[in-house]
Scaffold this motif. Structure first.
Motif, PDB file in Angstrom:
ATOM      1  N   ASP A 183      42.955  49.158  37.944  1.00 52.75           N
ATOM      2  CA  ASP A 183      43.761  49.455  36.752  1.00 52.75           C
ATOM      3  C   ASP A 183      44.762  48.350  36.458  1.00 52.75           C
ATOM      4  N   PHE A 184      45.245  47.675  37.490  1.00 54.76           N
ATOM      5  CA  PHE A 184      46.223  46.614  37.301  1.00 54.76           C
ATOM      6  C   PHE A 184      45.551  45.296  36.913  1.00 54.76           C
ATOM      7  N   LEU A 185      44.275  45.156  37.259  1.00 54.41           N
ATOM      8  CA  LEU A 185      43.552  43.917  36.967  1.00 54.41           C
ATOM      9  C   LEU A 185      42.819  43.968  35.633  1.00 54.41           C
ATOM     10  N   LEU A 186      42.272  45.122  35.298  1.00 57.50           N
ATOM     11  CA  LEU A 186      41.453  45.242  34.086  1.00 57.50           C
ATOM     12  C   LEU A 186      42.047  46.176  33.043  1.00 57.50           C
ATOM     13  N   GLY A 187      43.095  46.893  33.401  1.00 59.11           N
ATOM     14  CA  GLY A 187      43.702  47.817  32.458  1.00 59.11           C
ATOM     15  C   GLY A 187      44.739  47.128  31.591  1.00 59.11           C
ATOM     16  N   TYR A 188      45.624  47.918  31.041  1.00 57.93           N
ATOM     17  CA  TYR A 188      46.714  47.388  30.224  1.00 57.93           C
ATOM     18  C   TYR A 188      47.931  47.167  31.105  1.00 57.93           C
TER      19      TYR A 188
ATOM     20  N   MET B 160      57.716  43.277  28.352  1.00 53.87           N
ATOM     21  CA  MET B 160      57.499  44.170  29.474  1.00 53.87           C
ATOM     22  C   MET B 160      56.810  45.422  28.975  1.00 53.87           C
ATOM     23  N   THR B 161      55.500  45.392  28.994  1.00 51.61           N
ATOM     24  CA  THR B 161      54.768  46.507  28.420  1.00 51.61           C
ATOM     25  C   THR B 161      53.459  46.700  29.150  1.00 51.61           C
ATOM     26  N   ASP B 162      52.975  47.924  29.153  1.00 50.02           N
ATOM     27  CA  ASP B 162      51.646  48.184  29.694  1.00 50.02           C
ATOM     28  C   ASP B 162      50.663  48.444  28.563  1.00 50.02           C
ATOM     29  N   ARG B 163      50.995  47.995  27.343  1.00 52.21           N
ATOM     30  CA  ARG B 163      50.155  48.293  26.174  1.00 52.21           C
ATOM     31  C   ARG B 163      49.386  47.076  25.662  1.00 52.21           C
ATOM     32  N   VAL B 164      49.335  46.027  26.487  1.00 51.93           N
ATOM     33  CA  VAL B 164      48.500  44.871  26.177  1.00 51.93           C
ATOM     34  C   VAL B 164      47.564  44.659  27.357  1.00 51.93           C
ATOM     35  N   PRO B 165      46.374  44.085  27.129  1.00 48.88           N
ATOM     36  CA  PRO B 165      45.453  43.874  28.247  1.00 48.88           C
ATOM     37  C   PRO B 165      46.047  42.932  29.287  1.00 48.88           C
ATOM     38  N   ALA B 166      45.897  43.300  30.545  1.00 53.42           N
ATOM     39  CA  ALA B 166      46.385  42.458  31.630  1.00 53.42           C
ATOM     40  C   ALA B 166      45.583  41.161  31.690  1.00 53.42           C
ATOM     41  N   SER B 167      46.243  40.077  32.062  1.00 55.89           N
ATOM     42  CA  SER B 167      45.565  38.815  32.339  1.00 55.89           C
ATOM     43  C   SER B 167      45.721  38.502  33.816  1.00 55.89           C
ATOM     44  N   VAL B 168      44.710  37.869  34.404  1.00 61.38           N
ATOM     45  CA  VAL B 168      44.692  37.634  35.844  1.00 61.38           C
ATOM     46  C   VAL B 168      44.390  36.166  36.122  1.00 61.38           C
ATOM     47  N   VAL B 169      45.176  35.550  37.009  1.00 59.27           N
ATOM     48  CA  VAL B 169      44.901  34.195  37.487  1.00 59.27           C
ATOM     49  C   VAL B 169      44.972  34.190  39.005  1.00 59.27           C
ATOM     50  N   TRP B 170      44.177  33.329  39.618  1.00 61.42           N
ATOM     51  CA  TRP B 170      44.232  33.121  41.068  1.00 61.42           C
ATOM     52  C   TRP B 170      45.115  31.913  41.324  1.00 61.42           C
ATOM     53  N   ALA B 171      46.156  32.087  42.104  1.00 56.11           N
ATOM     54  CA  ALA B 171      47.061  30.981  42.410  1.00 56.11           C
ATOM     55  C   ALA B 171      46.377  29.983  43.338  1.00 56.11           C
ATOM     56  N   GLN B 172      46.671  28.718  43.110  1.00 52.83           N
ATOM     57  CA  GLN B 172      46.198  27.652  43.981  1.00 52.83           C
ATOM     58  C   GLN B 172      47.377  26.740  44.314  1.00 52.83           C
ATOM     59  N   PRO B 173      47.817  26.697  45.571  1.00 55.35           N
ATOM     60  CA  PRO B 173      47.318  27.454  46.718  1.00 55.35           C
ATOM     61  C   PRO B 173      47.788  28.906  46.682  1.00 55.35           C
ATOM     62  N   GLY B 174      47.248  29.710  47.605  1.00 50.25           N
ATOM     63  CA  GLY B 174      47.596  31.122  47.618  1.00 50.25           C
ATOM     64  C   GLY B 174      48.239  31.580  48.913  1.00 50.25           C
ATOM     65  N   ASP B 175      48.828  30.647  49.660  1.00 45.02           N
ATOM     66  CA  ASP B 175      49.380  30.990  50.969  1.00 45.02           C
ATOM     67  C   ASP B 175      50.815  31.483  50.869  1.00 45.02           C
ATOM     68  N   ALA B 176      51.409  31.796  52.029  1.00 43.19           N
ATOM     69  CA  ALA B 176      52.757  32.358  52.067  1.00 43.19           C
ATOM     70  C   ALA B 176      53.782  31.391  51.495  1.00 43.19           C
ATOM     71  N   ALA B 177      53.600  30.105  51.706  1.00 45.97           N
ATOM     72  CA  ALA B 177      54.546  29.120  51.168  1.00 45.97           C
ATOM     73  C   ALA B 177      54.534  29.140  49.650  1.00 45.97           C
ATOM     74  N   ALA B 178      53.361  29.321  49.055  1.00 46.95           N
ATOM     75  CA  ALA B 178      53.270  29.402  47.593  1.00 46.95           C
ATOM     76  C   ALA B 178      53.940  30.673  47.075  1.00 46.95           C
ATOM     77  N   VAL B 179      53.781  31.764  47.803  1.00 48.31           N
ATOM     78  CA  VAL B 179      54.464  33.002  47.416  1.00 48.31           C
ATOM     79  C   VAL B 179      55.974  32.811  47.502  1.00 48.31           C
ATOM     80  N   ALA B 180      56.436  32.144  48.555  1.00 50.92           N
ATOM     81  CA  ALA B 180      57.870  31.882  48.703  1.00 50.92           C
ATOM     82  C   ALA B 180      58.395  31.064  47.531  1.00 50.92           C
TER      83      ALA B 180
END
Length: 208
Positions: free
Chosen positions: A193-198, A1-21
Motif C-alpha cells: 500500500d505504501f509502494l503502489l497506493g496513494y 503532505m497528502t495520501d491522495r496522490v500516487p506514491a513514487s518509489v526510488v531505490w537509493a544508491q548507495p543504500g547502506d546505513a551511512a547513506a541513511v545517516a
C-alpha cells in the motif's frame, strides 16, 4: 503532505546505513522545526551511532515512533527506550504513542519491514482498533511473534502517510525479493500500500 496522490518509489544508491545517516542529517539540518517518526529495532541505533559526532541541532526536532510494543521503557523490547537512550540528552522533544491520539503531519517517516511485509505494527493479519484520520491505534499481530509476543501501539496508515517523505530501510536478499514482489503488484503485504497506493514519495534503502 497528502495520501491522495500516487506514491513514487526510488531505490537509493548507495543504500547502506551511512547513506541513511546522511538522509537523516539532511532532514535534521533543514530550517525550522522538524517532525520525524522513527522505526523500531536495532537499525536506528546503528544509524544514530554514525551521527553522534555530527553537530546536529536535535533541539529543532520532535521525535515520534512509528510503533512500539506495550512494555515498560526499560524492557529490552521497548522501541521508545532504545531511541530515548540514544537521543534523550540531545535536546530533541519526544512524542509518545497513546491509543486514540490524533497525529500531526511529519517531515519524515522512517519505516522498516518484517519478513512478512509488515510495516510499523500493521501486519498481514491482526486485530486492530480502526480510527479515521491520522491516529495511533492498538494492534495485536496474528499470530503473536514468539520473539516479541506483545500487543502494540502503532501509527495507522493515514498517519504514516501524512508526511513529506518516507524512507524504507531493509536488509537482506529475502526482503529485497519481497519488495520486488510488492512493486510488481502483490497486495498480500501491508508494505504494498505504501509502494503502489496513494501517498508520499518513498525512498528504499536496501543493503545486504
Amino acid at each position: 503532505m497528502t495520501d491522495r496522490v500516487p506514491a513514487s518509489v526510488v531505490w537509493a544508491q548507495p543504500g547502506d546505513a551511512a547513506a541513511v545517516a546522511d538522509h537523516i542529517a539532511r532532514v535534521v539540518s533543514a530550517p525550522g522545526h522538524k517532525r520525524i517518526a522513527f522505526t523500531g529495532g536495532s537499525t536506528p541505533i546503528k544509524v544514530l551511532a554514525l551521527l553522534q559526532d555530527r553537530p546536529l541541532d536535535w533541539s529543532s526536532v520532535t521525535i515520534a515512533l512509528t510503533d512500539d510494543r506495550c512494555v515498560p521503557d526499560d524492557h529490552t523490547a521497548s522501541n521508545f527506550g532504545k531511541i530515548y537512550s540514544a537521543l534523550g540528552a540531545s535536546g530533541a522533544d519526544f512524542e509518545r504513542l497513546a491509543e486514540g491520539v490524533d497525529v500531526a503531519p511529519f517531515d519524515l517517516v522512517w519505516l522498516g519491514m518484517g519478513e512478512d511485509g509488515h510495516v510499523a505494527s500493521l501486519f498481514p493479519e491482526m486485530t486492530a482498533h480502526v480510527r479515521p484520520g491520522p491516529a495511533v491505534i492498538a494492534t495485536t499481530p496474528i499470530p503473536l511473534p514468539p520473539e516479541a509476543p506483545f500487543n502494540r501501539l502503532t501509527l495507522n496508515a493515514r498517519a504514516l502517510k501524512a508526511t513529506r517523505e518516507i524512507i524504507l530501510v531493509v536488509t537482506g536478499a529475502s526482503k529485497k525479493a519481497l519488495l520486488e514482489s510488492a512493486l510488481a503488484g502483490d497486495d498480500r503485504y501491508p508494505v504494498t500500500d505504501f509502494l503502489l497506493g496513494y501517498g508520499p514519495p518513498v525512498t528504499i534503502y536496501w543493503s545486504e
